[in-house]
Design an enzyme around this catalytic site. Structure first.
Site, PDB file in Angstrom:
ATOM      1  N   LYS A  16       0.839  -1.198   0.000  1.00  0.00           N
ATOM      2  CA  LYS A  16       0.000   0.000   0.000  1.00  0.00           C
ATOM      3  C   LYS A  16       0.877   1.252   0.000  1.00  0.00           C
ATOM      4  CE  LYS A  16      -1.863   2.740   3.002  1.00  0.00           C
ATOM      5  NZ  LYS A  16      -1.992   4.048   2.336  1.00  0.00           N
ATOM      6  N   GLY A  71       7.122   4.639   8.179  1.00  0.00           N
ATOM      7  CA  GLY A  71       6.242   5.785   8.380  1.00  0.00           C
ATOM      8  C   GLY A  71       6.417   6.356   9.764  1.00  0.00           C
ATOM      9  N   SER A  72       5.351   6.930  10.296  1.00  0.00           N
ATOM     10  CA  SER A  72       5.481   7.626  11.575  1.00  0.00           C
ATOM     11  C   SER A  72       5.536   6.643  12.742  1.00  0.00           C
ATOM     12  CB  SER A  72       4.305   8.580  11.772  1.00  0.00           C
ATOM     13  OG  SER A  72       3.132   7.838  12.003  1.00  0.00           O
ATOM     14  N   THR A  73       6.170   7.065  13.816  1.00  0.00           N
ATOM     15  CA  THR A  73       6.277   6.245  15.018  1.00  0.00           C
ATOM     16  C   THR A  73       4.897   5.938  15.600  1.00  0.00           C
ATOM     17  OG1 THR A  73       8.471   7.093  15.509  1.00  0.00           O
ATOM     18  CG2 THR A  73       7.234   6.210  17.351  1.00  0.00           C
ATOM     19  N   GLU A  74       4.016   6.921  15.524  1.00  0.00           N
ATOM     20  CA  GLU A  74       2.660   6.768  16.047  1.00  0.00           C
ATOM     21  C   GLU A  74       1.934   5.597  15.368  1.00  0.00           C
ATOM     22  OE1 GLU A  74       0.660  10.369  15.197  1.00  0.00           O
ATOM     23  OE2 GLU A  74      -1.256   9.673  16.024  1.00  0.00           O
ATOM     24  N   GLU A  92      10.279   0.864  10.235  1.00  0.00           N
ATOM     25  CA  GLU A  92      11.262   1.921  10.012  1.00  0.00           C
ATOM     26  C   GLU A  92      10.523   3.214  10.243  1.00  0.00           C
ATOM     27  OE1 GLU A  92      12.900   4.811   8.924  1.00  0.00           O
ATOM     28  OE2 GLU A  92      13.015   4.211   6.814  1.00  0.00           O
ATOM     29  N   CYS A 103      13.259  10.653   7.011  1.00  0.00           N
ATOM     30  CA  CYS A 103      13.235  10.176   8.387  1.00  0.00           C
ATOM     31  C   CYS A 103      14.618  10.247   9.025  1.00  0.00           C
ATOM     32  CB  CYS A 103      12.673   8.773   8.466  1.00  0.00           C
ATOM     33  SG  CYS A 103      13.293   7.713   7.171  1.00  0.00           S
ATOM     34  N   GLU A 163       9.874  14.986  15.872  1.00  0.00           N
ATOM     35  CA  GLU A 163      10.204  14.989  14.449  1.00  0.00           C
ATOM     36  C   GLU A 163       9.266  15.947  13.706  1.00  0.00           C
ATOM     37  OE1 GLU A 163       9.320  11.429  12.132  1.00  0.00           O
ATOM     38  OE2 GLU A 163      11.251  11.653  11.143  1.00  0.00           O
TER      39      GLU A 163
END
Lengths: 487, 305
Positions: free
Chosen positions: A192, A244-247, A266, A300, A397
């Site tokens: 995706k 993508g994002s840590t969240e 990652e 990133c 970030e």
């Protein structure tokens, strides 16, 4: 010296040099790529993808849902069981080589589309994204029949079906990072792409068709966050890879808990970029520019925290300002553009929020004086001075062209500040002394540390993080590990 | 001055280390600037106005120098929109001829001096060489540094020599040739630039044109950065003159890009930037004629002087 001639040169500049976009034709609508064919979403829903440099709609893409995901995973499973896992490594490698070559053949088209869809300057998509994407396929094509040598003494087999979710900052390159190792090791894929940058992944699907890749080995589901959630939650996956994002990474890890599905993440970063007083200052300034303003800071591993030894702070900051003023911000398709458009309205808002937060926290903002187009999403290259370790602009970030500058006095203080972050993806050090480089690189807990350079990528070199930057490696021999079963 | 004093030998020149890999990357990036259409035409004309049209042959004759001076004024017959070059650069014995030929024009006469190109003569001879050229009417002196002293580490002596020559120049402007092709490393190019500027150079210049490599983009970039640092430190604007091997229009445009992005537009004029060349103007003229007419013309349609 007395004037010898007119000073006509003082206003000499560069005329617009736009890369043409008339050597290919994009479709108005794209479907999902399932089982080797383009099909509409079961719901019939579509999303618009826009050019962030002028806010115009480029094309409509299918908005995939649970049913589509189920179909795609089934297609991938069938291809895995019936074709791909049984195929010899050498044969698999052949397809990857073909894909690599077609990426090279269509490089110009891919570069232009990447810049239109994502806002990155053509200089970068042409010289970095697309050549590196091809390089990843070439590199992994070579591993196809050599996996035994990657893991000596072990018997190597594939895992199964991999669900992969990629971000919008390097759309095609992230396709390559994810797909090439998965396929080389004998797995099949449902991928995706990001909601805002699906186009090169769709062109990549065409490339898979062109290469004659067996149906179902690679499947593409376009859509937004909910589509990604549907993919992650599908029980038929053996492996999930997310960048993508840590969240979102944390949410994925939660939803996979107890399922036995393997996971690599990652995630974000807040890299320390350390400049010692004995560094080659002019080159270090170039490194700072490359570290934080490359790809509008949507990286990133960006060097977003600058740590400068206090004895050279003034020199570095003065030179940095001068160099920043020479950066050309504007039309991503212009060959002279250094900094393109911010990828999306949402990200644009987020960066502007952080600029506000930084000023409210008492930091001093510097932005270049360049003009930016009226339409589209733009942020002038920026940095903050007078920042403290506790400031949000130092801790969080931002994912934009915004640098936080701090100073340090001793090497240990630099290391302490560098490590005082929840992230651990990358770092950089500039010094003319080799021993100092090793001391610093051993002292920083980050997956990649560059010495006297920054943001260098190569398919042979593993990339990945510590702490909240995720786990698992991509690239190199290490990058094969998440896609193989060893016994 | 036969030996340099211990004091000047130890003159502290602060080292500014240069990273060759980084320099190459920056050069490559600057080379990707796309200069097309109007900016190409303007840039090429600007480059012409910065040329030090040069002839430095043992076989130079007054007639040949006069021809060159005519070319300096009228670069191409039938075009009135072209600038004159900045200067004509000759050996000291040809200065008077060139001054005569260029009378009434703003074009300067530059002379190479100080035992050009090797510099292998005593300082007294070098100073006499300089005074002679100035006496003949040279507006500008292009001197060479003593590479032997420099490579031996006798930086003070190199600096003293430049300072002496500067004094001998009087009103004439001094360009200091580093002969970068003999220095070996970019670190040394940077150090030699710093020494030359500290010692009184008005311009720093890459090469004599007699040694290869000469004005490589890497060397030019390092020297431009040295000029930038010197300006920040002292407020003095030092000029830059790449010379040697710059034979085509593209290389000239690339130089302008480097100056513009490293030093800024203030340096984009013949008072602060020169290009030492003999063949370059014709290639630029060829490009300009191509832009004007849409087709390339053969070399025989441009005068070789």
């Amino acid at each position: 010296m007395t004037k010898t001639s007119t000073t006509i040169g003082s206003d000499w500049g560069y005329a617009p040099a736009p890369e043409s976009a008339d050597h290919f034709k994009l479709k108005d609508q794209y479907g999902l790529f399932i089982g080797g064919k383009f099909v509409p979403a079961a719901s019939g829903k579509r999303l618009k993808t826009i050019n962030p440099a002028n806010e115009k709609v480029i094309a409509e893409v299918a908005d995939g849902g649970e049913k589509d995901v189920a179909k795609a995973v089934q297609a991938a499973r069938t291809a895995y069981d019936k074709v791909w896992r049984k195929m010899s490594g050498r044969e698999r490698g052949k397809y990857l080589y073909r894909i690599a070559r077609i990426i090279q053949e269509r490089a110009r088209e891919l570069a232009v589309v990447e810049s239109m869809d994502g806002g990155k300057p053509i200089r970068e998509s042409r010289d970095v994204d697309i050549p590196l994407a091809a390089a990843h396929f070439f590199y992994h094509a070579g591993w196809g029949d050599k996996l035994r040598y990657a893991f000596p003494g072990k018997s190597v087999s594939p895992i199964g079906v991999a669900g992969q979710i990629i971000p919008w900052n390097f759309p095609l390159l992230m396709v390559a990072w994810k797909v090439a190792p998965a396929l080389a090791c004998g797995n099949t894929v449902v991928l995706k792409p990001a909601e805002t940058t699906p186009l090169t992944a769709l062109l990549f699907s065409e490339i898979c068709q062109e290469a004659g890749l067996p149906e179902g080995v690679f499947n593409l589901i376009t859509g937004a966050g909910s589509t990604g959630a549907a993919l992650v939650n599908h029980p038929g996956l053996d492996k999930v890879a997310f960048t993508g994002s840590t969240e979102v990474g944390k949410a994925i890890q939660k939803s996979l808990a107890g399922r036995g599905t393997r996971l690599t993440l990652e995630l974000g970063g807040k890299a320390a970029h350390i400049i010692f007083e004995d560094a080659t200052i002019d080159q270090a300034v170039e490194g700072i520019i490359n570290g934080i303003y490359f790809n509008q800071g949507h990286v990133c591993c960006a060097g977003s925290r600058l740590l400068v030894q206090e004895s050279v702070e003034e020199e570095v900051v003065t030179k940095l300002k001068a160099r920043m003023e020479s950066l050309i911000v504007g039309d991503p398709l212009d060959k002279n553009t250094d900094i393109g458009a911010i990828n999306s309205k949402a990200q644009w808002d987020r960066i502007r929020d952080y600029l506000k937060i930084g000023e409210e926290e008492g930091a001093e903002l510097f932005q270049t004086k360049c003009s930016v187009p009226e339409k589209g999403y733009w942020i002038r290259p920026s940095f903050f001075t007078r920042v403290a370790q506790s400031h949000r602009i130092v801790q969080e970030e931002i994912f934009g062209p915004v640098l936080a500058i701090q100073t340090f006095r001793t090497l240990n203080e630099a290391l302490e500040k560098a490590n005082n972050t929840p992230y651990g993806l990358s770092g950089g050090v500039w010094t003319d002394k080799g021993a100092k480089i090793f001391k610093v690189t051993r002292g920083i807990r980050a997956g990649v540390i560059w010495a006297n350079t920054f943001n260098k990528f190569d398919p042979t070199s593993p990339f990945g993080g510590y702490k909240e930057s995720g786990y698992g490696r991509e690239g190199g021999r290490h990058g094969l590990r998440p896609y193989v079963e060893l016994s | 001055m036969s030996t340099s004093s211990t004091l000047s030998r130890r003159l502290p020149f602060q080292a500014h280390p240069v990273d060759e890999v980084g320099i190459k990357e920056r050069v490559a990036r600057l080379a990707t600037r796309s200069i097309k259409k109007s900016s190409k035409v303007e840039g090429l004309k600007l480059a012409l106005s910065m040329v030090d049209l040069t002839t430095l042959e043992g076989a130079d004759t007054p007639g040949r120098v006069r021809q060159l001076c005519t070319k300096a004024v009228h670069l191409h017959s039938g075009r009135t929109d072209l600038p004159m070059v900045a200067a004509v650069c000759v050996y000291p014995t040809m200065v008077r001829v060139a001054r005569e030929a260029l009378k009434g024009t703003p074009i300067k006469v530059a002379a190479v001096a100080t035992a050009f190109p090797s510099g292998m003569n005593p300082l007294t001879v070098k100073l006499e060489d300089t005074r002679y050229a100035v006496g003949e009417g040279a507006h500008e002196i292009d001197m060479v540094i003593s590479r032997g002293d420099f490579l031996r580490g006798d930086y003070g002596r190199v600096a003293d020599e430049i300072a002496e020559v500067k004094k001998a120049c009087g009103e004439a402007h001094l360009k200091v040739i580093l002969e970068t092709g003999e220095l070996g490393t970019l670190d040394r190019v940077r150090l030699a630039s710093d020494i030359a500027m500290e010692a009184g150079a008005d311009f720093i210049k890459t090469s004599t044109g007699k040694i290869q490599p000469a004005a490589t983009p890497e060397v030019v970039l390092v020297m431009l950065q040295a000029i930038s640092d010197f300006y920040r430190k002292t407020g003095r604007k030092i000029g830059m003159k790449p010379a040697g091997g710059i034979a085509n229009a593209k290389a000239a445009l690339n130089l302008l890009v480097m100056v513009r992005e490293v030093l800024g537009p203030d340096w984009l004029n013949p008072d602060l930037f020169r290009i030492g060349a003999s063949k370059l103007p014709n290639d630029i003229l060829m490009q300009l004629e191509k832009e004007r007419t849409g087709v390339y013309q053969g070399g025989d349609y441009f005068s070789n002087d």
